[in-house]
Scaffold this motif. Structure first.
Motif, mmCIF file in Angstrom:
data_model
loop_
_atom_site.group_PDB
_atom_site.id
_atom_site.type_symbol
_atom_site.label_atom_id
_atom_site.label_comp_id
_atom_site.label_asym_id
_atom_site.label_seq_id
_atom_site.Cartn_x
_atom_site.Cartn_y
_atom_site.Cartn_z
ATOM 1 N N LYS A 165 -60.995 -4.481 -5.712
ATOM 2 C CA LYS A 165 -61.709 -3.698 -6.735
ATOM 3 C C LYS A 165 -63.016 -4.373 -7.161
ATOM 4 O O LYS A 165 -63.234 -4.658 -8.349
ATOM 5 C CB LYS A 165 -60.811 -3.460 -7.951
ATOM 6 C CG LYS A 165 -59.490 -2.752 -7.631
ATOM 7 C CD LYS A 165 -58.684 -2.472 -8.872
ATOM 8 C CE LYS A 165 -57.291 -1.960 -8.559
ATOM 9 N NZ LYS A 165 -57.262 -0.725 -7.769
ATOM 10 N N PRO A 166 -63.924 -4.620 -6.215
ATOM 11 C CA PRO A 166 -65.178 -5.296 -6.560
ATOM 12 C C PRO A 166 -66.213 -4.327 -7.133
ATOM 13 O O PRO A 166 -66.056 -3.104 -7.065
ATOM 14 C CB PRO A 166 -65.638 -5.838 -5.214
ATOM 15 C CG PRO A 166 -65.172 -4.804 -4.243
ATOM 16 C CD PRO A 166 -63.849 -4.313 -4.779
ATOM 17 N N ASP A 167 -67.272 -4.906 -7.652
ATOM 18 C CA ASP A 167 -68.412 -4.098 -8.084
ATOM 19 C C ASP A 167 -69.253 -3.678 -6.888
ATOM 20 O O ASP A 167 -69.894 -2.620 -6.900
ATOM 21 C CB ASP A 167 -69.285 -4.909 -9.048
ATOM 22 C CG ASP A 167 -68.513 -5.365 -10.263
ATOM 23 O OD1 ASP A 167 -68.338 -4.550 -11.189
ATOM 24 O OD2 ASP A 167 -68.068 -6.530 -10.285
ATOM 25 N N ALA A 168 -69.276 -4.527 -5.859
ATOM 26 C CA ALA A 168 -70.136 -4.265 -4.709
ATOM 27 C C ALA A 168 -69.530 -4.833 -3.431
ATOM 28 O O ALA A 168 -68.693 -5.739 -3.463
ATOM 29 C CB ALA A 168 -71.523 -4.880 -4.936
ATOM 30 N N VAL A 169 -69.976 -4.274 -2.317
ATOM 31 C CA VAL A 169 -69.664 -4.784 -0.979
ATOM 32 C C VAL A 169 -70.986 -5.044 -0.271
ATOM 33 O O VAL A 169 -71.903 -4.208 -0.336
ATOM 34 C CB VAL A 169 -68.826 -3.778 -0.172
ATOM 35 C CG1 VAL A 169 -68.785 -4.161 1.307
ATOM 36 C CG2 VAL A 169 -67.416 -3.682 -0.716
ATOM 37 N N ALA A 170 -71.106 -6.183 0.388
ATOM 38 C CA ALA A 170 -72.285 -6.483 1.200
ATOM 39 C C ALA A 170 -71.834 -6.727 2.637
ATOM 40 O O ALA A 170 -70.935 -7.537 2.878
ATOM 41 C CB ALA A 170 -73.022 -7.707 0.657
ATOM 42 N N ILE A 171 -72.433 -6.004 3.569
ATOM 43 C CA ILE A 171 -72.135 -6.198 4.988
ATOM 44 C C ILE A 171 -73.336 -6.898 5.608
ATOM 45 O O ILE A 171 -74.454 -6.376 5.596
ATOM 46 C CB ILE A 171 -71.833 -4.863 5.687
ATOM 47 C CG1 ILE A 171 -70.664 -4.157 4.985
ATOM 48 C CG2 ILE A 171 -71.498 -5.096 7.160
ATOM 49 C CD1 ILE A 171 -70.307 -2.807 5.556
ATOM 50 N N LEU A 172 -73.102 -8.091 6.164
ATOM 51 C CA LEU A 172 -74.182 -9.017 6.491
ATOM 52 C C LEU A 172 -74.699 -8.867 7.917
ATOM 53 O O LEU A 172 -74.890 -9.844 8.637
ATOM 54 C CB LEU A 172 -73.710 -10.457 6.238
ATOM 55 C CG LEU A 172 -73.095 -10.707 4.858
ATOM 56 C CD1 LEU A 172 -72.675 -12.166 4.711
ATOM 57 C CD2 LEU A 172 -74.046 -10.314 3.753
#
Length: 322
Positions: A47-54
């Motif tokens: 349940k994060p605020d954001a997802v970053a795909i690198l």
């Protein structure tokens, strides 16, 4: 604040052959299944605020519409759950004229962002970390500028921002997609290319944390900065045979791993494709094959590597199991 970091999805990878009736490689299914698992884990548990795909979302710059639909459906799941999505362009996503995420970027989906040049993400909440983004850019792809030169130019302008964040008792996170000299390209092999970014370059910026895509093994780097390659979600080659797969989570609440850092922890993918390497002469291979259980080999990718003289190899070829 909580952010999940994934990398090197390589969704349309097709190594080791074998396609289904829809023309989709079984390896593509593996990578899609891994990504779908990660999205479910992120939505239901993290349940994060954001997802970053690198970076390196795709294996190449022109994925089919079927592959795009598979990826976009997972982004929609995250978006529908109220999770902001940050997508870095990787070297596999780019060519000299465009990149594979342009169609998604053109849809202008709220809270889905694509980065293909150095960028600063300033959070709305002043207590949250400032995020510095260094994707694979078109000037680098076109060889108009070297990747290290481009990175050092960004570092020069970012150092005051990192220092200000530190003075304000805020953290900073560097995200990037690039090869790093001194890191492991594959098992037992370090990158030694002088033109590449090195640990000292990262330490010039000295962010609180640095997370990267490009090399596929999860690894903590030898810099003073808490830096690491997140690694791919699935095994792509036999270089990954022993490595754990998964993604990294940042949690400002400080529930991290003592090795990764106070705010970071690793979430392991439980079902990577099994890989079995058999290596030796006729007798050694026969012994290794006899010790492999049928259940272990059924879903595995098996590589048989013969070691011996030419005549022995011809005997091996005539006798090896089909």
């Amino acid at each position: 604040m909580k952010i999940a970091f994934l990398s090197d999805l390589h969704i349309n990878i097709g190594t080791y052959g074998g396609v289904d009736k829809d023309g989709i490689s079984f390896r593509t299914r593996d990578f899609i299944n891994a990504f779908s698992w990660a999205v479910s884990k992120i939505i239901d548990e993290i349940k994060p605020d954001a997802v970053a795909i690198l970076g390196d979302i795709y294996e190449n710059v022109q994925p089919s519409n079927t592959i795009r639909r598979m990826f976009n459906s997972q982004i929609r799941r995250l978006n529908s759950a109220g999770i902001t999505v940050h997508l870095l362009v990787g070297n596999h996503d780019a060519c000299k004229t465009n990149h594979s995420l342009e169609p998604l970027e053109g849809m202008q989906i709220p809270n889905v962002f694509v980065y293909y040049s150095p960028t600063i993400i300033h959070p709305k909440d002043k207590r949250d970390p400032v995020i510095l983004v260094f994707p694979h850019s078109q000037p680098v792809e076109r060889k108009e500028i070297g990747i290290r030169e481009s990175f050092l130019d960004s570092v020069k302008s970012w150092v005051p921002i990192v220092k200000k964040a530190e003075g304000d008792d805020r953290q900073s996170i560097l995200l990037g997609h690039f090869p790093i000299r001194g890191a492991f390209v594959s098992k037992g092999q370090r990158d030694e290319r002088e033109a590449n970014i090195c640990f000292d370059d990262i330490d010039l910026l000295s962010p609180t944390y640095a997370l990267f895509g490009d090399f596929h093994s999860f690894q903590i780097l030898g810099s003073k900065t808490k830096a690491m390659y997140v690694g791919s979600l699935e095994r792509s080659t036999f270089n990954d045979i022993d490595g754990k797969k998964g993604f990294v989570v940042y949690d400002s609440a400080g529930v991290g791993d003592p090795i990764l850092g106070e705010n970071l922890y690793f979430v392991e993918y439980p079902n990577p494709r099994p890989m079995i390497l058999l290596k030796g002469n006729n007798d050694e291979l026969a012994s290794q094959l006899a010790s492999v259980k049928e259940g272990d080999i059924k879903e595995a990718i098996v590589k048989i590597q013969f070691v011996g003289e030419r005549g022995q190899y011809l005997d091996f070829e005539s006798e090896k199991p089909k």
